[in-house]
Design a protein around this motif. Structure first.
Motif: not given
Length: 251
Positions: A77-84, A113-119, A140-142
């Motif tokens: 699940k990726l609800d509420g996350l962001a990527v740029a 994001a947790n490790p799975e969500q980051r991937k 890539t930066v977190y």
């Protein structure tokens, strides 16, 4: 348009290969995301780069930020996350024509994001955003990615390295001004509302941007893996047709 077809085909087809995990099961992972696109760059509004023209300044430096309201990558699940993504074109070249040779391309992944969500976010970004295919100078930066809406202003913050504030401009007949299906459109940019930045700051990737009154775009999206597969297949057909025509003309 020939530059658009080749550049976009490279932009979309390469991520599908390079961003895919190695095992066959992961390669077939289905994904879907719904949310809003916040985008700004150094060009005057409306950004000429989406029309395969040279940028307002000698380079075009800008961002694409996806705020995912609801989404999944397989069972993740990726609800509420962001990527740029932040990137910059070379001097005196169009964004389309110079794709793959940009000065830099940096992805920012939501640090909550947790490790799975980051991937999962990295895999989707490899397809939807320029990512490592836009430039060899890629990282890539977190970081925290946040957005505040105060009246007409949308205020986006990327960690401690970037912030921009944008607002929509009114159309001549009222309402917001919208651009639909520009020459450089992909599924993410099929339509967007046009605006201007109040201020845009970026201090990373050896950059020091501080601009006002530049291009700002706001879009809504529903994207999925099947849609992008069809988009790439369609571009491949256009490329093949163009190559056949050019080959016939040379004879």
């Amino acid at each position: 348009m020939k530059v658009v077809f080749f550049a976009l085909a490279a932009a979309m087809a390469a991520p599908l290969v390079l961003g895919a995990p190695k095992d066959e099961k992961a390669k077939a992972t289905k994904w879907k995301i719904t949310g809003q696109l916040e985008e700004a760059c150094s060009c005057n509004a409306a950004c000429p780069c989406w029309f395969d023209s040279k940028p307002t300044r000698t380079t075009c430096g800008g961002n694409q930020v996806l705020f995912i309201q609801k989404g999944n990558y397989g069972n993740v699940k990726l609800d509420g996350l962001a990527v740029a993504n932040y990137a910059q074109s070379p001097e005196n070249q169009t964004m389309m024509d110079s794709f793959g040779k940009w000065n830099f391309s940096t992805n920012y992944i939501d640090e909550k994001a947790n490790p799975e969500q980051r991937k999962a976010l990295e895999a989707i970004a490899a397809v939807v955003l320029p990512s490592n295919n836009g430039s060899k100078n890629f990282k890539t930066v977190y970081v925290p990615i946040t957005r505040k809406i105060e009246g007409k202003d949308h205020i986006i913050t990327i960690g401690n390295v970037a912030t921009f504030t944008g607002h929509l401009v009114e159309g001549g007949l009222g309402g917001s001004s919208k651009i639909t299906n520009p020459p450089g459109a992909d599924p993410l940019h099929h339509q967007y509302a046009q605006g201007k930045t109040t201020r845009m700051i970026y201090n990373d990737s050896d950059q020091n941007w501080d601009w006002t009154g530049t291009n700002y775009m706001l879009g809504t999206f529903t994207l999925d893996s099947d849609q992008y597969a069809k988009f790439v297949a369609g571009l491949a057909q256009k490329m093949a047709k163009k190559e056949k025509t050019e080959s016939a003309e040379k004879k």
